[in-house]
Design a protein around this motif. Structure first.
Motif, PDB file in Angstrom:
ATOM      1  N   VAL A 193      59.318  20.387  80.731  1.00 13.48           N
ATOM      2  CA  VAL A 193      59.876  19.443  79.747  1.00 13.48           C
ATOM      3  C   VAL A 193      58.871  18.928  78.729  1.00 13.48           C
ATOM      4  CG1 VAL A 193      61.733  18.568  81.219  1.00 13.48           C
ATOM      5  CG2 VAL A 193      59.472  17.529  81.365  1.00 13.48           C
ATOM      6  N   GLY A 194      57.618  19.354  78.775  1.00  8.80           N
ATOM      7  CA  GLY A 194      56.582  18.693  77.986  1.00  8.80           C
ATOM      8  C   GLY A 194      56.233  19.331  76.663  1.00  8.80           C
ATOM      9  N   GLY A 195      57.005  20.319  76.212  1.00 12.26           N
ATOM     10  CA  GLY A 195      56.678  21.004  74.966  1.00 12.26           C
ATOM     11  C   GLY A 195      56.930  20.157  73.738  1.00 12.26           C
ATOM     12  N   VAL A 196      56.143  20.420  72.705  1.00 16.16           N
ATOM     13  CA  VAL A 196      56.273  19.759  71.407  1.00 16.16           C
ATOM     14  C   VAL A 196      56.335  20.860  70.356  1.00 16.16           C
ATOM     15  CG1 VAL A 196      55.138  18.247  69.741  1.00 16.16           C
ATOM     16  CG2 VAL A 196      55.043  17.703  72.174  1.00 16.16           C
ATOM     17  N   ALA A 197      57.348  20.811  69.493  1.00 14.81           N
ATOM     18  CA  ALA A 197      57.552  21.936  68.581  1.00 14.81           C
ATOM     19  C   ALA A 197      58.305  21.512  67.331  1.00 14.81           C
ATOM     20  CB  ALA A 197      58.333  23.052  69.281  1.00 14.81           C
ATOM     21  N   SER A 198      58.228  22.372  66.347  1.00 10.88           N
ATOM     22  CA  SER A 198      59.120  22.318  65.190  1.00 10.88           C
ATOM     23  C   SER A 198      60.188  23.387  65.378  1.00 10.88           C
ATOM     24  CB  SER A 198      58.341  22.589  63.905  1.00 10.88           C
ATOM     25  OG  SER A 198      57.839  23.930  63.906  1.00 10.88           O
ATOM     26  N   ALA A 199      61.206  23.355  64.523  1.00 14.80           N
ATOM     27  CA  ALA A 199      62.206  24.421  64.575  1.00 14.80           C
ATOM     28  C   ALA A 199      61.574  25.762  64.260  1.00 14.80           C
ATOM     29  CB  ALA A 199      63.347  24.115  63.604  1.00 14.80           C
ATOM     30  N   ARG A 200      60.579  25.762  63.358  1.00 11.51           N
ATOM     31  CA  ARG A 200      59.873  27.005  63.059  1.00 11.51           C
ATOM     32  C   ARG A 200      59.201  27.555  64.317  1.00 11.51           C
ATOM     33  NH1 ARG A 200      56.618  25.182  57.565  1.00 11.51           N
ATOM     34  NH2 ARG A 200      58.388  25.297  56.085  1.00 11.51           N
ATOM     35  N   GLY A 201      58.627  26.664  65.113  1.00  8.45           N
ATOM     36  CA  GLY A 201      57.964  27.090  66.332  1.00  8.45           C
ATOM     37  C   GLY A 201      58.938  27.637  67.354  1.00  8.45           C
ATOM     38  N   LEU A 202      60.091  26.965  67.498  1.00  4.33           N
ATOM     39  CA  LEU A 202      61.096  27.437  68.450  1.00  4.33           C
ATOM     40  C   LEU A 202      61.627  28.810  68.055  1.00  4.33           C
ATOM     41  CD1 LEU A 202      63.169  24.166  68.982  1.00  4.33           C
ATOM     42  CD2 LEU A 202      61.720  25.262  70.681  1.00  4.33           C
ATOM     43  N   ALA A 203      62.030  28.947  66.803  1.00  2.78           N
ATOM     44  CA  ALA A 203      62.570  30.227  66.347  1.00  2.78           C
ATOM     45  C   ALA A 203      61.497  31.308  66.370  1.00  2.78           C
ATOM     46  CB  ALA A 203      63.161  30.075  64.945  1.00  2.78           C
ATOM     47  N   GLY A 204      60.276  30.935  65.986  1.00  2.00           N
ATOM     48  CA  GLY A 204      59.193  31.908  65.960  1.00  2.00           C
ATOM     49  C   GLY A 204      58.870  32.460  67.336  1.00  2.00           C
ATOM     50  N   LEU A 205      58.978  31.611  68.364  1.00  2.00           N
ATOM     51  CA  LEU A 205      58.727  32.075  69.733  1.00  2.00           C
ATOM     52  C   LEU A 205      59.657  33.232  70.086  1.00  2.00           C
ATOM     53  CD1 LEU A 205      57.352  31.300  72.616  1.00  2.00           C
ATOM     54  CD2 LEU A 205      59.627  30.374  73.079  1.00  2.00           C
ATOM     55  N   TYR A 206      60.952  33.058  69.808  1.00  2.21           N
ATOM     56  CA  TYR A 206      61.917  34.079  70.180  1.00  2.21           C
ATOM     57  C   TYR A 206      61.882  35.279  69.239  1.00  2.21           C
ATOM     58  CZ  TYR A 206      63.690  30.978  73.757  1.00  2.21           C
ATOM     59  OH  TYR A 206      63.785  30.192  74.883  1.00  2.21           O
ATOM     60  N   ALA A 207      61.517  35.044  67.975  1.00  2.05           N
ATOM     61  CA  ALA A 207      61.336  36.173  67.063  1.00  2.05           C
ATOM     62  C   ALA A 207      60.201  37.061  67.547  1.00  2.05           C
ATOM     63  CB  ALA A 207      61.058  35.666  65.648  1.00  2.05           C
ATOM     64  N   ALA A 208      59.107  36.438  68.007  1.00  2.33           N
ATOM     65  CA  ALA A 208      57.963  37.204  68.519  1.00  2.33           C
ATOM     66  C   ALA A 208      58.305  37.907  69.821  1.00  2.33           C
ATOM     67  CB  ALA A 208      56.771  36.273  68.732  1.00  2.33           C
ATOM     68  N   ALA A 209      59.204  37.323  70.599  1.00  2.00           N
ATOM     69  CA  ALA A 209      59.566  37.915  71.892  1.00  2.00           C
ATOM     70  C   ALA A 209      60.316  39.225  71.720  1.00  2.00           C
ATOM     71  CB  ALA A 209      60.406  36.938  72.701  1.00  2.00           C
ATOM     72  N   ILE A 210      61.236  39.306  70.739  1.00  2.00           N
ATOM     73  CA  ILE A 210      62.131  40.464  70.673  1.00  2.00           C
ATOM     74  C   ILE A 210      61.840  41.410  69.521  1.00  2.00           C
ATOM     75  CG2 ILE A 210      63.984  39.196  71.809  1.00  2.00           C
ATOM     76  CD1 ILE A 210      65.374  39.072  69.016  1.00  2.00           C
ATOM     77  N   GLY A 211      60.979  41.029  68.579  1.00  2.00           N
ATOM     78  CA  GLY A 211      60.749  41.889  67.427  1.00  2.00           C
ATOM     79  C   GLY A 211      59.368  41.722  66.839  1.00  2.00           C
ATOM     80  N   GLU A 212      59.079  42.505  65.834  1.00  2.00           N
ATOM     81  CA  GLU A 212      57.805  42.371  65.136  1.00  2.00           C
ATOM     82  C   GLU A 212      57.776  41.056  64.368  1.00  2.00           C
ATOM     83  OE1 GLU A 212      56.685  45.616  62.681  1.00  2.00           O
ATOM     84  OE2 GLU A 212      56.980  47.132  64.236  1.00  2.00           O
ATOM     85  N   LEU A 213      56.637  40.378  64.439  1.00  2.00           N
ATOM     86  CA  LEU A 213      56.452  39.133  63.700  1.00  2.00           C
ATOM     87  C   LEU A 213      55.033  39.123  63.167  1.00  2.00           C
ATOM     88  CD1 LEU A 213      57.778  36.405  62.917  1.00  2.00           C
ATOM     89  CD2 LEU A 213      56.705  35.422  64.949  1.00  2.00           C
ATOM     90  N   ASP A 214      54.907  38.948  61.861  1.00  2.00           N
ATOM     91  CA  ASP A 214      53.593  38.941  61.210  1.00  2.00           C
ATOM     92  C   ASP A 214      52.808  40.214  61.528  1.00  2.00           C
ATOM     93  OD1 ASP A 214      54.143  36.389  60.225  1.00  2.00           O
ATOM     94  OD2 ASP A 214      53.291  35.418  61.982  1.00  2.00           O
TER      95      ASP A 214
END
Length: 381
Positions: free
Chosen positions: A257-278
């Motif tokens: 429960v202790g994470g701190v994030a922006s929406a960019r961080g949340l979406a970026g995590l899953y974008a990096a998980a399933i596809g190419e990112l940067d």
């Protein structure tokens, strides 16, 4: 006065901006929220209102998504094996009849150790190793592997101890080195002091007089499974909404429960998980995403007292929240209203955050219309 909408959307995603504006128009004038989405690694939605795009919010149980991504990486590499007993990595976990539990069942909320008989202090909840040590000694509340219930404050510590025993590093350390830093994600499991000024403290949920009375006289007593799982049985019961406001919780980043994030961080995590990112290859292979998204626990959740579906730790996002998503979508919402997931079939990765605590059970209602708009645009509807 309606809040101003900031940010951009790609061509074809204009309806998402319209929906976000409609959502904001129905909120208080001081509303703060962010929504971000990627499709096949390309950022297509980046919107916010109040504060700015770099603001960081407590994301409560959406933290579990980052923790589970670490576990999935280690399984993919062979460092962890899902069908090994937890005691292979963590011998002390065998106490009180838990010795036969596999890592697979632990991740699927089947361990039965949702908390402890006497609860935790806030300082203990901030430290996953302390929580894990106490859970290892705890007698399970149901026979491990026979049923499931949401391990709200426990799953991250349990998985984290397995990671630490197998690698010699904390889950937070592996996440920082393997996931967050390489992708420069604004999603922190342990917020550095130099970034604490960007954190926006959680505001309490607004309640009507009827809701205030209901909160003063909760329907369940202090010794129910729900109370134990949410640490309401402690001498100083936990206020879930305010947990991210505790400096020790933000600094240590407990994996439940202790994470701190922006929406960019949340979406970026899953974008990096399933596809190419940067320009980087996906963190997870399709087979790994499929296995962790495969349904492992479906039916009556003993803690939440309602129907729930889980993959390997991840919520079954399509079954629980958004039925129009592809089967096998992986993600996790967070008490307070945030939502984050990846839908491998459409290539969509989504993140939403808000400042005011909105919904103790997970994703706030506005996610229904926002996700529908993003998903429809991603499919070219």
């Amino acid at each position: 006065m309606t809040q101003e909408i900031h940010g951009t959307v790609a061509d074809g995603f204009e309806t998402v901006r319209e929906e976000f504006a409609a959502v904001v128009a129905g909120q208080r004038p001081d509303h703060e929220a962010q929504v971000c989405a990627y499709v096949h690694g390309r950022r297509v939605v980046d919107l916010w209102t109040g504060a700015d795009a770099d603001s960081l919010y407590g994301v409560h149980s959406a933290t579990k998504g980052a923790a589970l991504l670490v576990v999935a990486l280690l399984v993919q590499e062979g460092t962890l094996e899902l069908d090994r007993r937890v005691t292979y990595y963590w011998p002390e976990f065998a106490a009180e009849g838990k010795g036969a539990l596999t890592l697979r069942d632990l991740l699927a909320h089947r361990a039965g150790v949702v908390g402890t008989d006497t609860g935790f202090t806030t300082a203990e909840l901030a430290d996953d190793r302390v929580v894990a040590e106490r859970l290892a000694d705890q007698r399970p509340y149901w026979r491990p592997g026979t049923a499931f219930g949401y391990h709200a404050l426990a799953l991250g510590a349990l998985a984290g101890e397995v990671v630490r025993r197998a690698t010699g590093h904390t889950l937070q350390e592996v996440y920082e080195e393997r996931v967050r830093a390489p992708h420069r994600l604004d999603f922190h499991l342990g917020l550095p002091a130099r970034l604490d000024h960007r954190f926006r403290p959680v505001r309490p949920m607004l309640r009507t007089p009827v809701q205030q009375v209901a909160r003063a006289t909760p329907p369940d007593g202090p010794h129910t499974l729900a109370a134990i799982a949410y640490n309401r049985n402690a001498a100083d019961p936990t206020d879930l909404a305010s947990l991210p406001n505790e400096p020790a919780v933000r600094a240590r980043g407990p994996a439940s429960v202790g994470g701190v994030a922006s929406a960019r961080g949340l979406a970026g995590l899953y974008a990096a998980a399933i596809g190419e990112l940067d320009g980087r290859a996906p963190l997870l292979k399709p087979d790994t995403v499929a296995e962790f998204g495969q349904l492992h626990a479906v039916g009556y959740d003993l803690v939440l007292r309602t129907h729930r579906s889980y993959g390997l730790g991840f919520q079954a996002t399509a079954d629980t929240w958004h039925p129009f998503l592809g089967a096998g979508a992986v993600g996790h919402s967070g008490a307070g209203g945030c939502q984050a997931f990846a839908d491998p079939f459409s290539g969509l990765a989504y993140g939403y955050t808000r400042r005011r605590f909105a919904h103790p059970d997970g994703a706030a209602a506005e996610n229904q219309r926002l996700v529908a708009a993003v998903h429809g645009a991603a499919l070219g509807r």
